[in-house]
Design a protein around this motif. Structure first.
Motif, PDB file in Angstrom:
ATOM      1  N   ARG A 289       0.840  -1.201   0.000  1.00 66.18           N
ATOM      2  CA  ARG A 289       0.000   0.000   0.000  1.00 66.18           C
ATOM      3  C   ARG A 289       0.880   1.258   0.000  1.00 66.18           C
ATOM      4  O   ARG A 289       0.580   2.231  -0.698  1.00 66.18           O
ATOM      5  N   SER A 290       1.964   1.225   0.749  1.00 71.41           N
ATOM      6  CA  SER A 290       2.848   2.395   0.805  1.00 71.41           C
ATOM      7  C   SER A 290       3.450   2.690  -0.559  1.00 71.41           C
ATOM      8  O   SER A 290       3.624   3.848  -0.948  1.00 71.41           O
ATOM      9  N   SER A 291       3.770   1.623  -1.312  1.00 69.36           N
ATOM     10  CA  SER A 291       4.321   1.815  -2.652  1.00 69.36           C
ATOM     11  C   SER A 291       3.295   2.457  -3.574  1.00 69.36           C
ATOM     12  O   SER A 291       3.609   3.379  -4.335  1.00 69.36           O
ATOM     13  N   LEU A 292       2.054   1.990  -3.497  1.00 66.92           N
ATOM     14  CA  LEU A 292       0.987   2.570  -4.313  1.00 66.92           C
ATOM     15  C   LEU A 292       0.737   4.026  -3.940  1.00 66.92           C
ATOM     16  O   LEU A 292       0.614   4.896  -4.812  1.00 66.92           O
ATOM     17  N   LEU A 293       0.699   4.296  -2.654  1.00 72.50           N
ATOM     18  CA  LEU A 293       0.423   5.658  -2.186  1.00 72.50           C
ATOM     19  C   LEU A 293       1.518   6.634  -2.614  1.00 72.50           C
ATOM     20  O   LEU A 293       1.262   7.827  -2.775  1.00 72.50           O
TER      21      LEU A 293
ATOM     22  N   ILE B 126       0.791   7.055  -6.839  1.00 70.76           N
ATOM     23  CA  ILE B 126      -0.531   7.233  -7.441  1.00 70.76           C
ATOM     24  C   ILE B 126      -1.061   8.609  -7.077  1.00 70.76           C
ATOM     25  O   ILE B 126      -1.050   9.000  -5.912  1.00 70.76           O
ATOM     26  N   TRP B 127      -1.532   9.328  -8.074  1.00 73.52           N
ATOM     27  CA  TRP B 127      -2.061  10.666  -7.810  1.00 73.52           C
ATOM     28  C   TRP B 127      -3.420  10.846  -8.489  1.00 73.52           C
ATOM     29  O   TRP B 127      -3.808  10.093  -9.378  1.00 73.52           O
ATOM     30  N   ASP B 128      -4.147  11.896  -8.046  1.00 74.60           N
ATOM     31  CA  ASP B 128      -5.472  12.137  -8.597  1.00 74.60           C
ATOM     32  C   ASP B 128      -5.399  13.110  -9.773  1.00 74.60           C
ATOM     33  O   ASP B 128      -4.318  13.485 -10.238  1.00 74.60           O
ATOM     34  N   CYS B 129      -6.567  13.528 -10.252  1.00 77.26           N
ATOM     35  CA  CYS B 129      -6.620  14.388 -11.436  1.00 77.26           C
ATOM     36  C   CYS B 129      -5.968  15.747 -11.213  1.00 77.26           C
ATOM     37  O   CYS B 129      -5.573  16.421 -12.168  1.00 77.26           O
TER      38      CYS B 129
END
Length: 217
Positions: A170-174, A177-180
């Motif tokens: 999860r830490s790697s994804l966080l 990964i970003w929003d619009c």
């Protein structure tokens, strides 16, 4: 051009055996027995793959992996680890590794992992079963049918599918990964996006590894 592989392993017999194995597969192999030699080779030569032992005489392979990623390199990194404990595997993935093999390993398994990493890195289209993910056009098809995804959902899907069978924390994804709006998403938002992604592509593809992260099935 030959595929150039950097092998970093301090065990002479294993290093020698792996060099012979890889050369028989027509890979161009450059070997190092410690972190310093690996740094020198990495600075002098471009590589398509790095095979990296976790425990080295002059430092940690985990730290070396982080160092290589810090240079901006996205070369695939495969860890060799004598430890099958989950926390070591997670540390390796968090350090920037793409895959790992636990010692003792079967040579054919190692060769299979190498081929998979080289395929994923050389193509902008990921094929996972009946799923086709085109990174260049940010499009997804399952069984030939297009699946509409948001940019954030596509980022998550790509991160998981490109590491098929390997735990993505999860830490790697966080951290990637970003929003619009260009903002990194938070933990709760990640859970929501994972849930929506499962609804669109099928929940069976994304397995939750409790307390760690997710794995593409």
């Amino acid at each position: 051009m030959d595929v150039r592989i950097l092998l970093v392993e301090d065990d002479f017999y294993l290093r020698d055996g792996l060099c012979e194995l890889l050369k028989n597969q027509e890979y161009a192999v450059f070997s190092a027995e410690n972190c310093q030699q690996a740094r020198e080779l990495f600075r002098a030569q471009a590589f398509e793959l790095v095979i990296l032992d976790v425990m080295l005489p002059d430092g940690s392979g985990l730290d070396l992996c982080t160092e290589l990623r810090g240079t901006g390199s996205d070369v695939p990194i495969l860890f060799l680890t004598a430890c099958d404990e989950e926390y070591q595997i997670v540390r390796g993935l968090d350090a920037g590794a793409d895959d790992y093999v636990t010692k003792p390993f079967k040579m054919q398994e190692l060769l299979s992992r190498i081929r998979a990493l080289l395929r994923r890195h050389s193509s902008t289209v990921l094929h996972q079963g009946e799923m086709q993910i085109d990174i260049a056009t940010m499009s997804v098809k399952k069984g030939g049918v297009s699946i509409p995804l948001t940019p954030t959902e596509f980022q998550i899907l790509t991160a998981l599918a490109s590491n098929g069978g390997v735990i993505v924390t999860r830490s790697s994804l966080l951290s990637r990964i970003w929003d619009c709006d260009g903002n990194f998403i938070d933990d709760n938002t990640l859970s929501v996006h994972i849930s929506r992604l499962r609804e669109k592509i099928g929940a069976e593809h994304i397995k939750t590894i409790r307390g760690v992260g997710y794995r593409w099935e």
